[in-house]
Scaffold this motif. Structure first.
Motif, short mmCIF file in Angstrom:
data_model
loop_
_atom_site.label_atom_id
_atom_site.label_comp_id
_atom_site.label_asym_id
_atom_site.label_seq_id
_atom_site.Cartn_x
_atom_site.Cartn_y
_atom_site.Cartn_z
N PHE A 414 -63.85 2.62 -16.31
CA PHE A 414 -63.25 1.28 -16.27
C PHE A 414 -62.76 0.84 -17.65
CE2 PHE A 414 -66.07 0.59 -12.38
CZ PHE A 414 -65.03 0.92 -11.51
N ILE A 415 -63.46 1.23 -18.70
CA ILE A 415 -63.00 0.89 -20.05
C ILE A 415 -61.67 1.57 -20.35
CG2 ILE A 415 -63.47 1.44 -22.48
CD1 ILE A 415 -66.34 0.51 -22.00
N GLU A 416 -61.56 2.85 -20.02
CA GLU A 416 -60.30 3.55 -20.28
C GLU A 416 -59.18 3.00 -19.38
OE1 GLU A 416 -59.97 5.15 -22.82
OE2 GLU A 416 -61.88 6.09 -23.33
N THR A 417 -59.52 2.60 -18.17
CA THR A 417 -58.51 2.02 -17.27
C THR A 417 -58.06 0.66 -17.79
OG1 THR A 417 -59.48 3.17 -15.38
CG2 THR A 417 -58.01 1.33 -14.90
N PHE A 418 -58.98 -0.13 -18.33
CA PHE A 418 -58.58 -1.40 -18.95
C PHE A 418 -57.60 -1.16 -20.09
CE2 PHE A 418 -59.21 -4.03 -22.73
CZ PHE A 418 -58.64 -5.21 -22.27
N LYS A 419 -57.89 -0.19 -20.93
CA LYS A 419 -57.02 0.09 -22.07
C LYS A 419 -55.64 0.57 -21.61
CE LYS A 419 -59.15 2.20 -25.54
NZ LYS A 419 -60.05 3.17 -26.21
N LEU A 420 -55.59 1.17 -20.43
CA LEU A 420 -54.33 1.61 -19.85
C LEU A 420 -53.57 0.45 -19.22
CD1 LEU A 420 -52.31 3.77 -18.74
CD2 LEU A 420 -53.88 4.03 -16.79
N LYS A 421 -54.25 -0.33 -18.40
CA LYS A 421 -53.58 -1.35 -17.58
C LYS A 421 -53.65 -2.76 -18.17
CE LYS A 421 -54.43 1.19 -13.26
NZ LYS A 421 -53.01 1.44 -12.92
N LYS A 422 -54.50 -2.97 -19.18
CA LYS A 422 -54.64 -4.28 -19.84
C LYS A 422 -55.09 -5.37 -18.86
CE LYS A 422 -52.93 -2.14 -23.40
NZ LYS A 422 -53.85 -1.54 -24.39
N LYS A 424 -58.23 -7.39 -17.42
CA LYS A 424 -59.62 -7.68 -17.73
C LYS A 424 -60.57 -7.45 -16.55
CE LYS A 424 -59.18 -10.95 -21.57
NZ LYS A 424 -59.55 -12.31 -22.05
N TYR A 425 -60.01 -7.36 -15.39
CA TYR A 425 -60.82 -7.05 -14.21
C TYR A 425 -61.64 -5.78 -14.44
CZ TYR A 425 -61.49 -4.76 -9.63
OH TYR A 425 -61.99 -4.08 -8.56
N TYR A 426 -61.04 -4.80 -15.11
CA TYR A 426 -61.74 -3.54 -15.35
C TYR A 426 -62.82 -3.69 -16.42
CZ TYR A 426 -58.30 -1.42 -12.31
OH TYR A 426 -57.53 -1.10 -11.22
N LEU A 427 -62.57 -4.57 -17.39
CA LEU A 427 -63.64 -4.87 -18.36
C LEU A 427 -64.81 -5.54 -17.68
CD1 LEU A 427 -62.24 -6.15 -21.79
CD2 LEU A 427 -63.44 -4.02 -21.27
#
Length: 664
Positions: A414-422, A424-427
């Motif tokens: 989820f951290i790497e997905t947040f950094k990809l998609k920006k 905050k849901y993933y954070l």
């Protein structure tokens, strides 16, 4: 076998305490001044036993040399009227170093990490006490040649016993009346540097060094050779007068070299990818080194991720596995799923998704992003509870087995997905998963991959200070547990191993980076010293700066065989610890002398690269390379045909390569 004779030890030494049994075999070998009185020859079989069905006579002599080493000589004689050939594993000598895992107090004081190099005439064993210290045992070949080694394991001990080592001479052909001799010397040494200095002084011993045994892209193969003169006081005149007699051979071709200041320097531009084996012939003796040439890492990553999307993802909307990244059988050319935990749709296989999310941050690829999105849907549907952050062991939210390791890996996804998609849901999801991990007593478990430093940094940068504060409280509780525990590591799935020590070292470094608390820095140095003892330095890409592991081929592989898995992708954890150690090491020599001598910072890239041989040029992969010749009589020396969990190694290579670039 026709007959075997163990002669008494000819003389004595104040530096060795040796006990023989009624047959004359060595059953105990100690350093007289070792406060732990560790027995360095403890095994199921007896040190010096011979394994063969050949009709040979064997004579074993033992004595102490003038330099204080203990020399053993094994002479094999053909007393028959017929020729005798010993090839492969037909002939072996047991060298039973105590390399096994149990309670950490026993491991760190009376067990050793055994680094074996069967490199022809220049072979050795570097046995390092698991907990460190200045009393370690080395073995260097003085006569003969070794081609490889095998082990015999007690399967009842599962992953916790590496087994009895059996050294195999190179293939021999004895006519009637002929003999062949293997002779080695055992000696005490203080640390790796002392070991390397001692073996390099043996006459005609070839020492091989290189910045990289895994060579990427357009790089050249570069390595240096030194020839032992037999005395540290000897000059290099004898070598320089005869240096034209040395030969470096690859694929039956002589490779040119430069000779400068007692060092043979070799540089070759590879014509194609693959394995490059060099035979070094000097004074009638052959030694060897092994390199691997790969595509550049970005090309390798692209091929691998496309392979995952094409072949390892389930595309079946009628199945609960839809979207999962699964094991792939490269022999049968099909996906495989098994309820057996290490073959299921969760756990370590999440690493494929984490690598995908990281890669896509730097290279846009619509097909790969669609694959990742499908995987994320699967994860949220089958592997976790979005409300509580609880992570399950397998699809269908299967909770038959509680496994703390699974939580950090989902949080990293989820951290790497947040950094990809920006988004905050993933954070938020990452936060929930980490909280759930600590709610389940995670502060006492040395899980792999907890994103301590990165999560705090990301939450603070994204206006989530309250959540950063909550997580830091958990991290500090966890960190103090590790600091107080020190070397008395709690037992995990394997009782004692590199991937218990490595996370401890990483977390101590990262907590010091976050807090500046001196207690974490001191604890980090202690962990780094122990961690380095798992790392090998042999001139072979399978072994050089690769950590000892010896069970993953059974748990994760198709062939289900225990045995040395070199390399294994968790070896990259050591590189992360070395990278993080930059923050805790000071310039003061007195800060941590053992760490300074090891100079871990020079090993970072070597250790990261060491795991890349698990990714193949066509994008396929192998979860384990069984490096040794045999295990309990079963042939090894193969790459397991299952692509399973190895992509964490690719992820770590990419992540810290980009992290380093961003800093510079």
């Amino acid at each position: 076998m026709r007959g075997i004779k163990y002669n008494n030890v000819e003389n004595t030494s104040e530096n060795f305490k040796i006990e023989l049994n009624d047959e004359g075999k060595i059953i105990s070998l100690l350093h007289p001044r070792d406060k732990y009185q560790m027995n360095w020859v403890r095994g199921t079989n007896t040190w010096g036993s011979i394994r063969t069905e050949l009709d040979l006579s064997v004579d074993i002599t033992r004595k102490f040399t003038e330099k204080g080493a203990f020399r053993e000589t094994y002479t094999f004689t053909n007393d028959t009227k017929n020729d005798i050939c010993a090839v492969g594993t037909m002939l072996g000598i047991y060298t039973t170093f105590p390399d096994y895992y149990t309670d950490s107090v026993i491991c760190t004081t009376t067990c050793c990490n055994t680094h074996i190099w069967c490199g022809g005439a220049s072979s050795y064993i570097c046995a390092l006490r698991m907990g460190g210290g200045a009393i370690n045992l080395g073995l260097v070949l003085a006569e003969g040649s070794l081609k490889g080694y095998s082990v015999e394991r007690d399967i009842k001990n599962s992953s916790n016993e590496r087994g009895d080592f059996i050294l195999h001479p190179d293939n021999i052909h004895l006519k009637p009346g002929q003999s062949y001799t293997i002779s080695w010397e055992l000696f005490w040494f203080e640390d790796k540097a002392d070991f390397e200095e001692k073996i390099s002084d043996y006459k005609d011993f070839i020492t091989i060094s290189s910045d990289h045994f895994v060579v990427l892209g357009d790089e050249c193969i570069r390595f240096n050779l030194k020839v032992g003169t037999g005395s540290q006081e000897s000059s290099i005149i004898g070598i320089s007068d005869n240096f034209e007699n040395i030969q470096i051979i690859r694929d039956n071709k002589k490779i040119p070299y430069i000779f400068e200041d007692g060092v043979f320097k070799i540089e070759e531009k590879p014509a194609e990818v693959g394995e490059y084996i060099y035979n070094i012939i000097w004074n009638g003796k052959t030694s060897r080194a092994r390199f691997l040439i790969c595509s550049d890492i970005m090309t390798l990553a692209k091929k691998r991720l496309e392979y995952i999307a094409d072949k390892q993802q389930c595309y079946d909307t009628n199945s609960y596995l839809d979207g999962a990244y699964l094991v792939y059988d490269t022999e049968e050319n099909c996906q495989y799923y098994g309820y057996f935990p290490d073959h299921n749709a969760g756990r370590e296989r999440v690493g494929m998704g984490v690598a995908m999310a990281l890669y896509l941050q730097h290279y846009k690829d619509e097909k790969l992003e669609q694959s990742l999105d499908k995987f994320l849907t699967f994860v949220k549907r089958e592997l976790m509870d979005e409300e509580t952050g609880v992570v399950y062991n397998d699809a269908q939210r299967n909770a038959d087995y509680r496994r703390p390791y699974n939580f950090p890996w989902i949080s990293l996804l989820f951290i790497e997905t947040f950094k990809l998609k920006k988004d905050k849901y993933y954070l938020e999801l990452a936060y929930k998963v980490i909280k759930a991990y600590y709610k389940d007593d995670g502060a006492k478990f040395y899980a792999i991959g907890i994103p301590m430093y990165e999560s705090i940094k990301l939450f603070r940068e994204n206006g989530m200070e309250d959540k950063a504060g909550e997580l830091l409280e958990h991290y500090e509780e966890h960190g103090m547990n590790i600091a107080i525990t020190g070397k008395h590591y709690p037992s995990h799935e394997v009782k004692y191993e590199q991937s218990i020590v490595a996370p401890a070292a990483i977390y101590m470094c990262e907590l010091y980076m976050i807090t500046g608390d001196e207690r974490y820095r001191k604890a980090a140095l202690e962990q780094l010293e122990v961690l380095g003892l798992f790392q090998g330095s042999q001139p072979d890409y399978h072994l050089n700066e690769v950590a000892i592991r010896h069970w993953d081929g059974f748990w994760f592989g198709k062939k289900r065989l225990y045995g040395d898995t070199f390399p294994h992708y968790w070896s990259a954890l050591s590189a992360i610890a070395y990278l993080r150690s930059k923050a805790v090491m000071k310039d003061d020599e007195s800060d941590m002398k053992a760490v300074k001598k090891a100079d871990y910072r020079d090993k970072i890239e070597k250790t990261f690269r060491g795991v890349l041989s698990m990714i193949h040029e066509d994008g396929s992969a192998s979860c384990a390379y069984l490096y040794l010749m045999e295990v309990n009589g079963i042939e090894a020396n193969y790459a397991d045909p299952w692509a399973n969990d190895q992509d964490w190694g690719l992820y770590f290579n990419l992540k810290y390569l980009w992290e380093d670039k961003e800093k510079h």
